[in-house]
Design a protein around this motif. Structure first.
Motif, mmCIF file in Angstrom:
data_model
loop_
_atom_site.group_PDB
_atom_site.id
_atom_site.type_symbol
_atom_site.label_atom_id
_atom_site.label_comp_id
_atom_site.label_asym_id
_atom_site.label_seq_id
_atom_site.Cartn_x
_atom_site.Cartn_y
_atom_site.Cartn_z
ATOM 1 N N GLN A 74 34.715 50.015 27.117
ATOM 2 C CA GLN A 74 34.034 49.445 28.282
ATOM 3 C C GLN A 74 35.090 48.931 29.253
ATOM 4 O O GLN A 74 35.956 48.142 28.866
ATOM 5 N N PRO A 75 35.078 49.392 30.501
ATOM 6 C CA PRO A 75 36.086 48.931 31.466
ATOM 7 C C PRO A 75 36.046 47.415 31.641
ATOM 8 O O PRO A 75 34.996 46.780 31.505
ATOM 9 N N LYS A 99 35.698 45.431 39.694
ATOM 10 C CA LYS A 99 36.888 45.148 38.885
ATOM 11 C C LYS A 99 37.212 43.677 38.806
ATOM 12 O O LYS A 99 37.880 43.233 37.880
ATOM 13 N N LYS A 117 43.203 49.338 38.602
ATOM 14 C CA LYS A 117 42.307 50.359 38.046
ATOM 15 C C LYS A 117 42.792 50.803 36.671
ATOM 16 O O LYS A 117 41.995 50.970 35.739
ATOM 17 N N SER A 157 40.838 43.261 24.724
ATOM 18 C CA SER A 157 40.259 43.562 26.031
ATOM 19 C C SER A 157 38.790 43.175 26.126
ATOM 20 O O SER A 157 38.292 42.888 27.213
ATOM 21 N N ALA A 198 42.197 48.031 34.124
ATOM 22 C CA ALA A 198 40.773 47.885 33.840
ATOM 23 C C ALA A 198 40.258 49.003 32.940
ATOM 24 O O ALA A 198 39.346 48.793 32.138
ATOM 25 N N CYS A 199 40.838 50.189 33.046
ATOM 26 C CA CYS A 199 40.370 51.334 32.250
ATOM 27 C C CYS A 199 41.111 51.487 30.925
ATOM 28 O O CYS A 199 40.511 51.910 29.935
ATOM 29 N N HIS A 200 42.399 51.153 30.911
ATOM 30 C CA HIS A 200 43.217 51.397 29.721
ATOM 31 C C HIS A 200 43.663 50.122 29.012
ATOM 32 O O HIS A 200 44.260 50.205 27.942
ATOM 33 N N THR A 210 41.128 55.608 26.900
ATOM 34 C CA THR A 210 40.436 54.640 27.731
ATOM 35 C C THR A 210 39.675 53.646 26.866
ATOM 36 O O THR A 210 39.345 53.916 25.715
#
Length: 268
Positions: A179-180, A238, A162, A120, A165-167, A176
């Protein structure tokens, strides 16, 4: 004189103590995306799009053991890159792209990851092949309540974005990312699952209406929602750029949407 016998305890085996051929076998066994599980809760998640609407997403279970092993040390990472044909540095667009197939059947989505070539921290692009299964019985369900507000398809896509982007890709877990993710580009290729199966549609004026105007309306509403979201800066934290390709049967051209970035300078 009494002599004491020293018994040496067996030393635990380490991965680096194995021959390279055996290490390669270990790397091959841990590198797999599909991992069967008997717990359906780990493969299903509800997307709470807003107070009055929710959708169910079914996720193909993914094993990330290979990433954890790759972070052990530099030598293991280099050897695993050779096995998996992963580049040491993710510089090209292909290396930095996650690809997924998203299928919508009524209120339920199925997300299957096709390619995850990088962790990621290196991903920059997201490619989604979005297939919508439109049936006569459910037609209009997505658009009847979307006047003057975003349609349900867009709200579900936004909530899914969302979560990713978070997970990361494993959105069914609660952990999580450090860093997003902010994607530079999202490519959305939209198609309808029944385009090539006209025998599923009943004959008559109603079916013509659904095949022609109905699909065009859903597709145009989704584009309109994304354009509005870009103008309202809903997606700016995002994604930077959105590329949409609609069904060829509708004659829609590819649409590229760039989110304007406004840089504020503090003057003292």
């Amino acid at each position: 004189m009494a002599s004491t016998l020293s018994h040496s305890s067996p030393q635990p085996y380490s991965l680096m103590g194995l021959p390279r051929e055996l290490r390669d076998m270990v790397y091959t066994n841990v590198f797999h995306f599909a991992s069967p599980t008997s717990d359906p809760a780990t493969r299903q998640r509800k997307l709470d799009c807003d107070a009055g609407y929710s959708a169910i997403i079914h996720l193909s279970t993914i094993s990330f053991d290979w990433l954890d092993l790759m972070r052990t040390n530099g030598l293991i990472a280099d050897e695993m890159r050779q096995i998996y044909r992963l580049p040491a540095y993710h510089n090209s667009t292909t290396d930095q792209t996650w690809s997924a197939q998203l299928t919508l059947n009524n209120d339920e989505y199925t997300l299957a990851w096709i390619s995850l070539p990088c962790p990621s921290s290196c991903v920059r692009h997201l490619s989604i092949d979005f297939k919508i299964n439109l049936t006569l019985s459910m037609f209009g369900h997505w658009d009847n309540d979307s006047k003057d507000k975003p349609g349900n398809i867009f709200k579900a896509l936004l909530e899914l974005l969302k979560q990713v982007a978070c997970h990361g890709p494993n959105i069914t877990v609660s952990e999580t990312l450090r860093q997003p993710i902010v994607f530079e580009t999202i490519s959305l290729n939209i198609s309808f699952a029944d385009e090539d199966r006209p025998y599923l549609m009943s004959s008559g004026p109603e079916s013509v209406y659904i095949l022609a105007y109905g699909k065009r309306r859903i597709y145009s509403h989704l584009i309109g929602d994304i354009v509005t979201a870009c103008g309202n800066h809903v997606l700016e934290d995002k994604v930077r750029h959105i590329s949409i390709q609609g069904p060829k049967s509708l004659g829609s051209q590819k649409t590229d949407i760039t989110i304007a970035r406004v840089e504020e300078t503090n003057q003292k």
